[in-house]
Write a protein that holds these residues in place. Sequence first.
Motif, PDB file in Angstrom:
ATOM      1  N   GLN A  81      17.361  51.720  24.836  1.00 48.48           N
ATOM      2  CA  GLN A  81      16.302  51.306  25.760  1.00 48.48           C
ATOM      3  C   GLN A  81      15.591  50.051  25.249  1.00 48.48           C
ATOM      4  OE1 GLN A  81      15.762  52.480  28.831  1.00 48.48           O
ATOM      5  NE2 GLN A  81      14.322  50.793  29.027  1.00 48.48           N
ATOM      6  N   ALA A  82      15.318  50.003  23.940  1.00 45.80           N
ATOM      7  CA  ALA A  82      14.676  48.824  23.341  1.00 45.80           C
ATOM      8  C   ALA A  82      15.567  47.592  23.496  1.00 45.80           C
ATOM      9  CB  ALA A  82      14.363  49.086  21.874  1.00 45.80           C
ATOM     10  N   LEU A  83      16.870  47.803  23.329  1.00 52.13           N
ATOM     11  CA  LEU A  83      17.819  46.697  23.480  1.00 52.13           C
ATOM     12  C   LEU A  83      17.834  46.204  24.928  1.00 52.13           C
ATOM     13  CD1 LEU A  83      19.929  45.037  21.926  1.00 52.13           C
ATOM     14  CD2 LEU A  83      21.617  46.789  22.495  1.00 52.13           C
ATOM     15  N   PRO A 101      16.217  40.442  28.498  1.00 51.09           N
ATOM     16  CA  PRO A 101      15.773  39.232  29.229  1.00 51.09           C
ATOM     17  C   PRO A 101      15.088  38.184  28.346  1.00 51.09           C
ATOM     18  CG  PRO A 101      14.755  41.226  30.166  1.00 51.09           C
ATOM     19  CD  PRO A 101      15.528  41.635  28.974  1.00 51.09           C
ATOM     20  N   THR A 102      14.735  38.562  27.127  1.00 51.87           N
ATOM     21  CA  THR A 102      13.978  37.629  26.284  1.00 51.87           C
ATOM     22  C   THR A 102      14.839  36.881  25.276  1.00 51.87           C
ATOM     23  OG1 THR A 102      13.495  39.308  24.601  1.00 51.87           O
ATOM     24  CG2 THR A 102      11.960  39.144  26.460  1.00 51.87           C
ATOM     25  N   GLU A 162      22.941  36.155  21.724  1.00 54.20           N
ATOM     26  CA  GLU A 162      22.164  37.036  20.841  1.00 54.20           C
ATOM     27  C   GLU A 162      22.247  38.484  21.315  1.00 54.20           C
ATOM     28  OE1 GLU A 162      18.478  34.285  19.268  1.00 54.20           O
ATOM     29  OE2 GLU A 162      18.480  34.894  21.388  1.00 54.20           O
ATOM     30  N   PHE A 163      22.160  38.661  22.630  1.00 53.72           N
ATOM     31  CA  PHE A 163      22.237  40.016  23.167  1.00 53.72           C
ATOM     32  C   PHE A 163      23.612  40.626  22.887  1.00 53.72           C
ATOM     33  CE2 PHE A 163      23.385  43.083  26.446  1.00 53.72           C
ATOM     34  CZ  PHE A 163      22.377  44.020  26.251  1.00 53.72           C
ATOM     35  N   ARG A 164      24.672  39.846  23.090  1.00 52.98           N
ATOM     36  CA  ARG A 164      26.035  40.344  22.860  1.00 52.98           C
ATOM     37  C   ARG A 164      26.194  40.788  21.409  1.00 52.98           C
ATOM     38  NH1 ARG A 164      28.685  43.493  24.511  1.00 52.98           N
ATOM     39  NH2 ARG A 164      28.024  42.696  26.496  1.00 52.98           N
ATOM     40  N   ALA A 165      25.672  40.011  20.473  1.00 55.03           N
ATOM     41  CA  ALA A 165      25.765  40.367  19.049  1.00 55.03           C
ATOM     42  C   ALA A 165      25.017  41.677  18.776  1.00 55.03           C
ATOM     43  CB  ALA A 165      25.210  39.245  18.181  1.00 55.03           C
TER      44      ALA A 165
END
Length: 167
Positions: A60-62, A67-68, A73-76
């Motif tokens: 949930q935190a991820l 969006p930020t 970075e998200f993929r990593a």
Amino acid sequence: MAAQPLARMQVESPILTIDSERLFEDSIFGRQTISDFEARGAALSAENRRIEDELEAEEQALTTLRPTITPEEFRALADAFDAKVQETRRTQEDKSRELNAGLERRKVVFLNAAMPVLEQLMREAGAAVVLERRSIFISSNAVDITQVAIFRLNQLLDGTEIPEEEN
């Protein structure tokens, strides 16, 4: 529970039967072992629920963070989270398998301890063989030595001398 069996065999037969599952489950040793492993299983289930809750919160935190940050970075972070989930799942499955294997080892320890008692019952009855009751289509209850064996094993393994798990 049935009346206490006599400590001495009353049947003479070349073939005896035994319910090995009941022998284990109804013995003091078996009841204590089952209770111990049920407690271990409950603890593992509680641990699994706790880990699941932690992973859901992390997921949930991820999701909230997505969006930020940049897609890279998200993929990593997502890949690292996925690897963590997979490793955690393997670890918990290994713990479950080890718990089940530990119970099976305890059953083997018990059956090894039971052999001298079963051999003595065979000699007393003049038997040449003890067959697993569940694999027999029909037989007389008179040749079933399960309850007598439980009685004798409970005397032998009175709850204070339970053999240690083999490693």
